[in-house]
Design a protein around this motif. Structure first.
Motif, PDB file in Angstrom:
ATOM      1  N   VAL A  13       0.876  -1.303  -0.108  1.00 35.35           N
ATOM      2  CA  VAL A  13      -0.006  -0.185   0.163  1.00 35.35           C
ATOM      3  C   VAL A  13       1.049   1.248  -0.096  1.00 35.35           C
ATOM      4  O   VAL A  13       2.012   1.313   0.524  1.00 35.35           O
ATOM      5  N   ARG A  14       0.548   2.428  -0.562  1.00 34.76           N
ATOM      6  CA  ARG A  14       1.110   3.798  -0.665  1.00 34.76           C
ATOM      7  C   ARG A  14      -0.483   4.632  -0.335  1.00 34.76           C
ATOM      8  O   ARG A  14      -1.460   4.635  -0.869  1.00 34.76           O
ATOM      9  N   GLY A  15       0.088   5.672   0.520  1.00 33.42           N
ATOM     10  CA  GLY A  15      -1.021   6.518   0.799  1.00 33.42           C
ATOM     11  C   GLY A  15      -0.758   7.086   2.445  1.00 33.42           C
ATOM     12  O   GLY A  15       0.003   6.647   3.007  1.00 33.42           O
ATOM     13  N   HIS A  16      -2.026   7.911   2.576  1.00 29.99           N
ATOM     14  CA  HIS A  16      -2.000   8.200   4.192  1.00 29.99           C
ATOM     15  C   HIS A  16      -2.260   7.379   4.939  1.00 29.99           C
ATOM     16  O   HIS A  16      -3.411   6.626   4.780  1.00 29.99           O
ATOM     17  N   PHE A  17      -1.492   7.217   6.181  1.00 27.67           N
ATOM     18  CA  PHE A  17      -1.699   6.031   6.914  1.00 27.67           C
ATOM     19  C   PHE A  17      -2.967   6.116   7.562  1.00 27.67           C
ATOM     20  O   PHE A  17      -3.820   4.982   7.679  1.00 27.67           O
ATOM     21  N   GLY A  18      -3.575   7.107   7.937  1.00 27.55           N
ATOM     22  CA  GLY A  18      -4.811   7.012   8.583  1.00 27.55           C
ATOM     23  C   GLY A  18      -6.045   6.614   7.675  1.00 27.55           C
ATOM     24  O   GLY A  18      -6.860   6.002   8.140  1.00 27.55           O
ATOM     25  N   ALA A  19      -5.894   7.175   6.415  1.00 24.57           N
ATOM     26  CA  ALA A  19      -6.823   6.716   5.619  1.00 24.57           C
ATOM     27  C   ALA A  19      -6.836   5.409   5.038  1.00 24.57           C
ATOM     28  O   ALA A  19      -7.623   4.396   4.902  1.00 24.57           O
ATOM     29  N   LEU A  20      -5.402   4.703   4.870  1.00 20.51           N
ATOM     30  CA  LEU A  20      -5.273   3.227   4.539  1.00 20.51           C
ATOM     31  C   LEU A  20      -5.855   2.317   5.515  1.00 20.51           C
ATOM     32  O   LEU A  20      -6.185   1.068   5.095  1.00 20.51           O
ATOM     33  N   ARG A  21      -5.836   2.682   6.899  1.00 20.07           N
ATOM     34  CA  ARG A  21      -6.709   1.653   7.790  1.00 20.07           C
ATOM     35  C   ARG A  21      -7.653   1.158   7.314  1.00 20.07           C
ATOM     36  O   ARG A  21      -8.131   0.147   7.488  1.00 20.07           O
ATOM     37  N   HIS A  22      -8.529   2.353   6.797  1.00 21.79           N
ATOM     38  CA  HIS A  22     -10.126   1.824   6.594  1.00 21.79           C
ATOM     39  C   HIS A  22      -9.992   0.970   5.230  1.00 21.79           C
ATOM     40  O   HIS A  22     -10.771   0.109   5.044  1.00 21.79           O
ATOM     41  N   VAL A  23      -9.105   1.415   4.378  1.00 22.18           N
ATOM     42  CA  VAL A  23      -8.992   0.529   2.879  1.00 22.18           C
ATOM     43  C   VAL A  23      -8.418  -0.745   3.257  1.00 22.18           C
ATOM     44  O   VAL A  23      -8.978  -1.932   2.759  1.00 22.18           O
ATOM     45  N   ILE A  24      -7.455  -0.891   4.224  1.00 26.65           N
ATOM     46  CA  ILE A  24      -7.036  -2.308   4.564  1.00 26.65           C
ATOM     47  C   ILE A  24      -8.025  -3.070   5.108  1.00 26.65           C
ATOM     48  O   ILE A  24      -8.282  -4.425   4.640  1.00 26.65           O
ATOM     49  N   HIS A  25      -8.716  -2.630   6.099  1.00 18.26           N
ATOM     50  CA  HIS A  25      -9.937  -3.323   6.582  1.00 18.26           C
ATOM     51  C   HIS A  25     -10.906  -3.858   5.528  1.00 18.26           C
ATOM     52  O   HIS A  25     -11.294  -4.871   5.715  1.00 18.26           O
ATOM     53  N   LEU A  26     -10.966  -2.967   4.428  1.00 17.43           N
ATOM     54  CA  LEU A  26     -12.068  -3.481   3.682  1.00 17.43           C
ATOM     55  C   LEU A  26     -11.522  -4.623   2.644  1.00 17.43           C
ATOM     56  O   LEU A  26     -12.260  -5.454   2.579  1.00 17.43           O
ATOM     57  N   VAL A  27     -10.182  -4.590   2.401  1.00 17.55           N
ATOM     58  CA  VAL A  27      -9.716  -5.497   1.740  1.00 17.55           C
ATOM     59  C   VAL A  27      -9.576  -6.717   2.419  1.00 17.55           C
ATOM     60  O   VAL A  27     -10.023  -7.976   2.004  1.00 17.55           O
ATOM     61  N   GLN A  28      -9.239  -6.868   3.777  1.00 16.82           N
ATOM     62  CA  GLN A  28      -8.966  -8.073   4.509  1.00 16.82           C
ATOM     63  C   GLN A  28     -10.315  -8.716   4.675  1.00 16.82           C
ATOM     64  O   GLN A  28     -10.372  -9.903   4.997  1.00 16.82           O
ATOM     65  N   ASN A  29     -11.460  -8.049   4.579  1.00 20.09           N
ATOM     66  CA  ASN A  29     -12.829  -8.707   4.952  1.00 20.09           C
ATOM     67  C   ASN A  29     -13.450  -9.282   3.539  1.00 20.09           C
ATOM     68  O   ASN A  29     -14.467  -9.636   3.618  1.00 20.09           O
ATOM     69  N   LEU A  30     -12.805  -8.990   2.369  1.00 17.94           N
ATOM     70  CA  LEU A  30     -13.439  -9.926   1.217  1.00 17.94           C
ATOM     71  C   LEU A  30     -13.367 -11.274   1.431  1.00 17.94           C
ATOM     72  O   LEU A  30     -12.370 -11.743   1.819  1.00 17.94           O
ATOM     73  N   ALA A  31     -14.204 -11.801   0.844  1.00 16.54           N
ATOM     74  CA  ALA A  31     -14.444 -13.334   0.855  1.00 16.54           C
ATOM     75  C   ALA A  31     -13.825 -14.213   0.073  1.00 16.54           C
ATOM     76  O   ALA A  31     -13.472 -15.524   0.779  1.00 16.54           O
ATOM     77  N   SER A  32     -13.421 -13.704  -0.936  1.00 20.61           N
ATOM     78  CA  SER A  32     -12.748 -14.763  -1.896  1.00 20.61           C
ATOM     79  C   SER A  32     -11.927 -13.946  -2.863  1.00 20.61           C
ATOM     80  O   SER A  32     -12.226 -12.904  -3.135  1.00 20.61           O
ATOM     81  N   PRO A  33     -10.853 -14.732  -3.714  1.00 19.96           N
ATOM     82  CA  PRO A  33     -10.276 -14.421  -4.735  1.00 19.96           C
ATOM     83  C   PRO A  33     -11.377 -13.582  -5.909  1.00 19.96           C
ATOM     84  O   PRO A  33     -10.887 -12.507  -6.366  1.00 19.96           O
ATOM     85  N   GLU A  34     -12.238 -14.196  -6.005  1.00 25.50           N
ATOM     86  CA  GLU A  34     -13.293 -13.479  -6.912  1.00 25.50           C
ATOM     87  C   GLU A  34     -13.889 -12.291  -6.496  1.00 25.50           C
ATOM     88  O   GLU A  34     -14.054 -11.409  -7.302  1.00 25.50           O
ATOM     89  N   ASP A  35     -14.132 -12.039  -5.257  1.00 22.74           N
ATOM     90  CA  ASP A  35     -14.432 -10.936  -4.645  1.00 22.74           C
ATOM     91  C   ASP A  35     -13.202  -9.812  -4.847  1.00 22.74           C
ATOM     92  O   ASP A  35     -13.713  -8.532  -5.098  1.00 22.74           O
ATOM     93  N   LEU A  36     -12.279 -10.231  -4.828  1.00 21.17           N
ATOM     94  CA  LEU A  36     -11.027  -9.081  -5.035  1.00 21.17           C
ATOM     95  C   LEU A  36     -11.216  -8.417  -6.277  1.00 21.17           C
ATOM     96  O   LEU A  36     -11.227  -7.284  -6.416  1.00 21.17           O
ATOM     97  N   GLN A  37     -11.447  -9.502  -7.413  1.00 21.33           N
ATOM     98  CA  GLN A  37     -11.710  -8.893  -8.558  1.00 21.33           C
ATOM     99  C   GLN A  37     -12.923  -8.117  -8.963  1.00 21.33           C
ATOM    100  O   GLN A  37     -13.134  -7.087  -9.757  1.00 21.33           O
ATOM    101  N   THR A  38     -13.978  -8.592  -8.374  1.00 23.53           N
ATOM    102  CA  THR A  38     -15.405  -8.125  -8.853  1.00 23.53           C
ATOM    103  C   THR A  38     -16.085  -7.204  -7.781  1.00 23.53           C
ATOM    104  O   THR A  38     -16.654  -6.082  -8.383  1.00 23.53           O
ATOM    105  N   VAL A  39     -15.628  -7.583  -6.530  1.00 24.14           N
ATOM    106  CA  VAL A  39     -16.415  -6.465  -5.332  1.00 24.14           C
ATOM    107  C   VAL A  39     -15.644  -5.439  -5.227  1.00 24.14           C
ATOM    108  O   VAL A  39     -16.003  -4.361  -5.041  1.00 24.14           O
ATOM    109  N   LEU A  40     -14.366  -5.704  -5.019  1.00 21.75           N
ATOM    110  CA  LEU A  40     -13.503  -4.413  -4.599  1.00 21.75           C
ATOM    111  C   LEU A  40     -13.371  -3.104  -5.336  1.00 21.75           C
ATOM    112  O   LEU A  40     -13.591  -2.264  -4.661  1.00 21.75           O
ATOM    113  N   PRO A  41     -13.258  -3.364  -6.719  1.00 20.49           N
ATOM    114  CA  PRO A  41     -13.273  -1.802  -7.449  1.00 20.49           C
ATOM    115  C   PRO A  41     -14.585  -1.169  -7.222  1.00 20.49           C
ATOM    116  O   PRO A  41     -14.479   0.265  -6.857  1.00 20.49           O
TER     117      PRO A  41
END
Length: 219
Positions: free
Chosen positions: A46-74
């Motif tokens: 990750v690159r970016g402001h640490f405070g903001a990235l905490r929220h983004v990282i939490h969102l990615v960590q809670n994806l359910a599957s590799p398919e969700d990474l590609q289809t849900v995350l964007p």
């Protein structure tokens, strides 16, 4: 912003970052910026402001599957952060770089909250060879990639040192690299930098340069 490197070598995908959390050029803390997500079979840098990235990282960590990474995350990133980055780009501008392995083999890809030429915001883009930010001279990029098959860590160090000394971002603390293969995800230290907490980072310290006589370390 930090260093972020994505590249392919052999039958593995690699992501590398530094670990400096800084205010201006002053090192505030050491912060690992690679997150291993075994259930998605990826490592995320990750690159970016640490405070903001905490929220983004939490969102990615809670994806359910590799398919969700590609289809849900964007769509989820755009819905959640699109308006924020429009009004507060310095706070909510971020890059997420992924090294992964799927049925096609190893891959590296990037999704960002900011648009680049030929790469709209909140869309994945895969790279066939290598991508780095901040940019480094093209001849260094070529020589480092040529080196990557026999020494991926050395190639990443050469690029990160150039990014650090180039001054395009505050880079330091230590370098970290993670490789993703068919069955394994491995993370390790690339190199430490001689930076001190609460002290300004000297971007020319700790740089390793090659010479005809071998390796020289400037401390």
């Amino acid at each position: 912003m930090s260093a972020l490197l994505l590249f392919l070598s052999g039958n593995e995908a690699f992501v590398a970052t530094d670990a400096a959390a800084a205010v201006g050029t002053r090192l505030v803390s050491l912060t690992p910026k690679i997150h291993v997500l075994p259930h998605l079979h990826v490592a995320m840098g990750v690159r970016g402001h640490f405070g903001a990235l905490r929220h983004v990282i939490h969102l990615v960590q809670n994806l359910a599957s590799p398919e969700d990474l590609q289809t849900v995350l964007p769509a989820k990133l755009k819905e959640t952060y699109g308006f924020r980055v429009k009004w507060f780009p310095k706070l909510w501008g971020f890059d997420l770089g992924f090294a992964g392995y799927d049925k096609t083999g190893p891959y590296v890809e990037l999704i960002s909250s900011v648009s680049r030429e030929d790469h709209p915001a909140f869309e994945f883009r895969r790279f066939e060879v290598i991508w780095v930010s901040p940019n480094v001279p093209m001849d260094l990029l070529r020589s480092s990639y040529d080196q990557a098959d026999r020494d991926p860590d050395g190639a990443a160090i050469a690029i990160m040192d150039a990014q650090r000394s180039g001054g395009g971002a505050v880079i330091g603390g230590y370098g970290q690299i993670t490789s993703v293969g068919r069955k394994n995800i491995t993370t390790r230290l690339l190199k430490p930098y001689p930076d001190k907490i609460l002290q300004p980072i000297d971007r020319f310290s700790g740089i390793t340069v090659k010479s005809d006589e071998g390796i020289l370390n400037f401390n």
